[in-house]
Design a protein around this motif. Structure first.
Motif, PDB file in Angstrom:
ATOM      1  N   ALA A  35       0.849  -1.199   0.000  1.00  0.00           N
ATOM      2  CA  ALA A  35       0.000   0.000   0.000  1.00  0.00           C
ATOM      3  C   ALA A  35       0.883   1.247   0.000  1.00  0.00           C
ATOM      4  CB  ALA A  35      -0.902  -0.021   1.230  1.00  0.00           C
ATOM      5  N   HIS A  36       2.073   1.141  -0.600  1.00  0.00           N
ATOM      6  CA  HIS A  36       3.065   2.217  -0.527  1.00  0.00           C
ATOM      7  C   HIS A  36       2.835   3.359  -1.501  1.00  0.00           C
ATOM      8  CE1 HIS A  36       4.284  -0.035  -3.943  1.00  0.00           C
ATOM      9  NE2 HIS A  36       5.089  -0.883  -3.324  1.00  0.00           N
ATOM     10  N   GLY A  37       1.870   3.200  -2.409  1.00  0.00           N
ATOM     11  CA  GLY A  37       1.546   4.288  -3.333  1.00  0.00           C
ATOM     12  C   GLY A  37       2.415   4.335  -4.577  1.00  0.00           C
ATOM     13  N   LEU A  38       3.410   3.468  -4.689  1.00  0.00           N
ATOM     14  CA  LEU A  38       4.294   3.551  -5.866  1.00  0.00           C
ATOM     15  C   LEU A  38       3.574   3.128  -7.143  1.00  0.00           C
ATOM     16  CD1 LEU A  38       7.588   2.251  -4.213  1.00  0.00           C
ATOM     17  CD2 LEU A  38       7.158   4.572  -5.043  1.00  0.00           C
ATOM     18  N   ASP A  39       2.463   2.395  -6.998  1.00  0.00           N
ATOM     19  CA  ASP A  39       1.696   2.031  -8.193  1.00  0.00           C
ATOM     20  C   ASP A  39       0.965   3.252  -8.778  1.00  0.00           C
ATOM     21  OD1 ASP A  39       2.619  -0.567  -7.916  1.00  0.00           O
ATOM     22  OD2 ASP A  39       0.981  -1.126  -6.580  1.00  0.00           O
ATOM     23  N   ASP A  40       0.934   4.357  -8.035  1.00  0.00           N
ATOM     24  CA  ASP A  40       0.339   5.608  -8.562  1.00  0.00           C
ATOM     25  C   ASP A  40       1.302   6.356  -9.488  1.00  0.00           C
ATOM     26  OD1 ASP A  40      -2.014   5.298  -7.131  1.00  0.00           O
ATOM     27  OD2 ASP A  40      -1.323   6.500  -5.427  1.00  0.00           O
ATOM     28  N   ILE A  41       2.546   5.898  -9.563  1.00  0.00           N
ATOM     29  CA  ILE A  41       3.567   6.637 -10.325  1.00  0.00           C
ATOM     30  C   ILE A  41       3.728   6.003 -11.707  1.00  0.00           C
ATOM     31  CG2 ILE A  41       5.974   7.482 -10.311  1.00  0.00           C
ATOM     32  CD1 ILE A  41       4.229   8.217  -7.757  1.00  0.00           C
ATOM     33  N   SER A  42       3.649   6.826 -12.760  1.00  0.00           N
ATOM     34  CA  SER A  42       3.920   6.333 -14.116  1.00  0.00           C
ATOM     35  C   SER A  42       5.062   7.131 -14.724  1.00  0.00           C
ATOM     36  CB  SER A  42       2.694   6.517 -15.024  1.00  0.00           C
ATOM     37  OG  SER A  42       1.613   5.785 -14.523  1.00  0.00           O
ATOM     38  N   PHE A  43       5.898   6.432 -15.497  1.00  0.00           N
ATOM     39  CA  PHE A  43       6.947   7.117 -16.252  1.00  0.00           C
ATOM     40  C   PHE A  43       6.375   7.599 -17.575  1.00  0.00           C
ATOM     41  CE2 PHE A  43       9.466   4.072 -13.682  1.00  0.00           C
ATOM     42  CZ  PHE A  43      10.170   5.015 -12.963  1.00  0.00           C
ATOM     43  N   VAL A  44       7.045   8.549 -18.177  1.00  0.00           N
ATOM     44  CA  VAL A  44       6.650   9.023 -19.496  1.00  0.00           C
ATOM     45  C   VAL A  44       7.645   8.409 -20.480  1.00  0.00           C
ATOM     46  CG1 VAL A  44       6.232  11.053 -20.926  1.00  0.00           C
ATOM     47  CG2 VAL A  44       5.808  11.154 -18.439  1.00  0.00           C
ATOM     48  N   HIS A  45       7.171   7.456 -21.265  1.00  0.00           N
ATOM     49  CA  HIS A  45       8.082   6.728 -22.164  1.00  0.00           C
ATOM     50  C   HIS A  45       8.763   7.669 -23.165  1.00  0.00           C
ATOM     51  CE1 HIS A  45       9.820   3.904 -24.858  1.00  0.00           C
ATOM     52  NE2 HIS A  45       9.059   4.319 -25.863  1.00  0.00           N
ATOM     53  N   GLN A  46      10.056   7.420 -23.376  1.00  0.00           N
ATOM     54  CA  GLN A  46      10.811   8.222 -24.346  1.00  0.00           C
ATOM     55  C   GLN A  46      11.325   7.295 -25.438  1.00  0.00           C
ATOM     56  OE1 GLN A  46      10.639  11.387 -23.897  1.00  0.00           O
ATOM     57  NE2 GLN A  46      10.062  11.446 -21.743  1.00  0.00           N
ATOM     58  N   SER A  47      10.966   7.557 -26.688  1.00  0.00           N
ATOM     59  CA  SER A  47      11.354   6.655 -27.787  1.00  0.00           C
ATOM     60  C   SER A  47      12.783   6.891 -28.269  1.00  0.00           C
ATOM     61  CB  SER A  47      10.396   6.826 -28.968  1.00  0.00           C
ATOM     62  OG  SER A  47       9.079   6.635 -28.527  1.00  0.00           O
ATOM     63  N   ILE A  96       2.242   7.378   6.769  1.00  0.00           N
ATOM     64  CA  ILE A  96       2.332   8.073   5.482  1.00  0.00           C
ATOM     65  C   ILE A  96       2.878   7.076   4.455  1.00  0.00           C
ATOM     66  CG2 ILE A  96       3.322  10.033   4.237  1.00  0.00           C
ATOM     67  CD1 ILE A  96       3.888  11.315   7.015  1.00  0.00           C
ATOM     68  N   PRO A  97       2.104   6.813   3.386  1.00  0.00           N
ATOM     69  CA  PRO A  97       2.598   5.854   2.388  1.00  0.00           C
ATOM     70  C   PRO A  97       3.956   6.287   1.823  1.00  0.00           C
ATOM     71  CG  PRO A  97       0.287   6.358   2.016  1.00  0.00           C
ATOM     72  CD  PRO A  97       0.771   7.326   3.061  1.00  0.00           C
ATOM     73  N   THR A  98       4.755   5.303   1.477  1.00  0.00           N
ATOM     74  CA  THR A  98       6.140   5.549   1.066  1.00  0.00           C
ATOM     75  C   THR A  98       6.258   6.587  -0.059  1.00  0.00           C
ATOM     76  OG1 THR A  98       6.738   3.358   1.778  1.00  0.00           O
ATOM     77  CG2 THR A  98       8.216   4.386   0.184  1.00  0.00           C
ATOM     78  N   ALA A  99       5.444   6.449  -1.118  1.00  0.00           N
ATOM     79  CA  ALA A  99       5.586   7.363  -2.268  1.00  0.00           C
ATOM     80  C   ALA A  99       5.398   8.818  -1.812  1.00  0.00           C
ATOM     81  CB  ALA A  99       4.579   7.006  -3.354  1.00  0.00           C
ATOM     82  N   ALA A 100       4.338   9.067  -1.027  1.00  0.00           N
ATOM     83  CA  ALA A 100       4.073  10.434  -0.557  1.00  0.00           C
ATOM     84  C   ALA A 100       5.187  10.895   0.395  1.00  0.00           C
ATOM     85  CB  ALA A 100       2.719  10.489   0.146  1.00  0.00           C
ATOM     86  N   SER A 101       5.666   9.983   1.228  1.00  0.00           N
ATOM     87  CA  SER A 101       6.676  10.368   2.220  1.00  0.00           C
ATOM     88  C   SER A 101       8.011  10.734   1.565  1.00  0.00           C
ATOM     89  CB  SER A 101       6.872   9.245   3.240  1.00  0.00           C
ATOM     90  OG  SER A 101       7.693   9.673   4.292  1.00  0.00           O
ATOM     91  N   VAL A 130      11.430  -2.155 -10.050  1.00  0.00           N
ATOM     92  CA  VAL A 130      10.528  -1.054 -10.469  1.00  0.00           C
ATOM     93  C   VAL A 130      10.265  -0.138  -9.270  1.00  0.00           C
ATOM     94  CG1 VAL A 130       8.298  -0.453 -11.497  1.00  0.00           C
ATOM     95  CG2 VAL A 130       9.398  -2.610 -12.113  1.00  0.00           C
ATOM     96  N   ASP A 131      10.041  -0.756  -8.087  1.00  0.00           N
ATOM     97  CA  ASP A 131       9.817   0.061  -6.883  1.00  0.00           C
ATOM     98  C   ASP A 131      11.010   0.991  -6.648  1.00  0.00           C
ATOM     99  OD1 ASP A 131       7.437  -1.300  -6.427  1.00  0.00           O
ATOM    100  OD2 ASP A 131       8.310  -2.703  -4.974  1.00  0.00           O
TER     101      ASP A 131
END
Ligand code: FNR
Length: 340
Positions: free
Chosen positions: A22-34, A236-241, A262-263
């Protein structure tokens, strides 16, 4: 309940309760660069946390010691893994060894097995300057972790109930010891306010130890009759912290729920300099042994190189600057806190 039994209980209950993710890291997306304009061979995983220089940003976070032979065996194996893979390793709280010198063996084994690696000592914020010196000397440690675990102590039947003057003691230790001090949480996360308070007394490295991994409220609740269930979802979830912790002059270690490469890549992209794994490495070691954990870490290093290549980030510093899209609860948290 003896201290040694508690150390063994912690290992068993950590494996039993697991990590919630429940660390919130699944809320984060990268912006792919070709057109990343990188090559796998050019990627460097080298990182710096304060004055510490590490060849990899991932490390084995504080777990055990002080539980006799059972914990000595685990520490010997984890030290071997750290040596073979070249990653840093922290020990569990050394207070047990400071109170009973028979327990020193279960910690010293880490330095014996891994004489040239980066080893982190560990004590709680109740420690005195003299105890901090002894803990560092016991391991010839490269840094000292001081853990903050108010929620764990409150949930522990035999835990502390008085948390006054922790910041004063931390300041005294930072000024007195010859190695960098890392102040860490144990799975409840650090707020911006906490990081600023630590910064004001000279701390330069924090491990935000966020919510969403091993849960010490759940672990301690398993060990008591009247459960304090309200602490099971506290923190506080890890990503936010990680983002809460970003502060001029502070190096951030991300931990709390880390399981994959990935994490780690997401945590670094949010601002971390290094990433600590506790419960996941313990589980892999218990299930697959020393060789299994070494293989897991080598695969993670390869995966990190692949992802950094795809993102066009040759160094950890470049990875910290890649564009991200943040959604869901983490976006909501950061927006309300005004720190996005
Ligand atoms: C821990 N942790 C811990 N931390 C610390 O500073 N001193 C300690 O003695 C211990 N003991 C301990 C025992 C066991 C069995 C586990 C699994 C963990 C906390 C650990 O370093 C980390 O902060 C939390 O476990 C959250 O990270 P993970 O497990 O989700 O990666």
């Amino acid at each position: 309940m003896t201290r040694a039994q508690r150390k063994i209980d912690h290992v068993n209950y950590a494996l039993l309760t697991g990590q919630s993710r429940a660390h919130g890291l699944d809320d984060i997306s990268f912006v792919h660069q070709s057109l990343p304009n990188t090559a796998c061979a050019a990627i460097s995983l080298h990182t710096e946390i304060g004055e510490l220089s590490l060849s990899s940003p991932i490390f084995i976070n504080a777990m055990t010691g002080g539980g006799g032979e059972a914990t000595e065996r685990i520490n010997a194996a984890l030290a071997e893994v750290a040596k073979q893979t070249g990653i840093a390793i922290a020990v569990g709280s050394q207070m047990a060894a400071l109170k009973d010198e028979n327990e020193e063996r279960s910690y010293r084994i880490i330095r014996q097995v891994n004489p040239n690696g980066v080893v982190l000592a560990n004590l709680g914020s109740e420690a005195s300057v003299e105890q901090a010196h002894r803990a560092i000397e016991m391991l010839n440690a490269d840094a000292l972790q001081i853990h903050l675990n108010v929620i764990q102590e409150l949930t522990m039947p035999e835990g502390d109930r008085d948390f006054r003057n922790a910041l004063v003691r931390i300041e005294e230790i930072v000024k007195a010891v010859p190695v960098p001090v890392i102040v860490k949480e144990v799975g409840f996360g650090m707020s911006r306010e906490t990081v600023q308070q630590l910064c004001s007394v000279g701390v330069t490295i924090v491990d935000i130890g966020g919510f969403g991994g091993t849960n010490f409220a759940s672990i301690e609740n398993e060990r008591r009759a009247r459960m304090l269930t309200y602490f099971n979802s506290w923190g506080i979830p890890t990503a936010a912290s990680i983002v809460e912790g970003v502060e001029e002059g502070i190096s951030i270690i991300a931990s709390g729920g880390m399981q994959t490469a990935v994490d780690a890549i997401k945590a670094i992209a949010l601002g971390a300099n290094a990433v600590g794994y506790a419960g996941h490495f313990l589980k892999v070691f218990m299930e697959k042994g020393t060789e299994g954990l070494i293989e897991e870490i080598e695969c993670m290093h390869e995966d990190m190189r692949f992802m950094m290549t795809a993102l066009g980030a040759t160094t950890i510093a470049e990875l910290q600057r890649v564009p991200l899209v943040i959604k869901g609860d983490t976006h909501h948290w950061l927006t309300q806190r005004g720190i996005q």
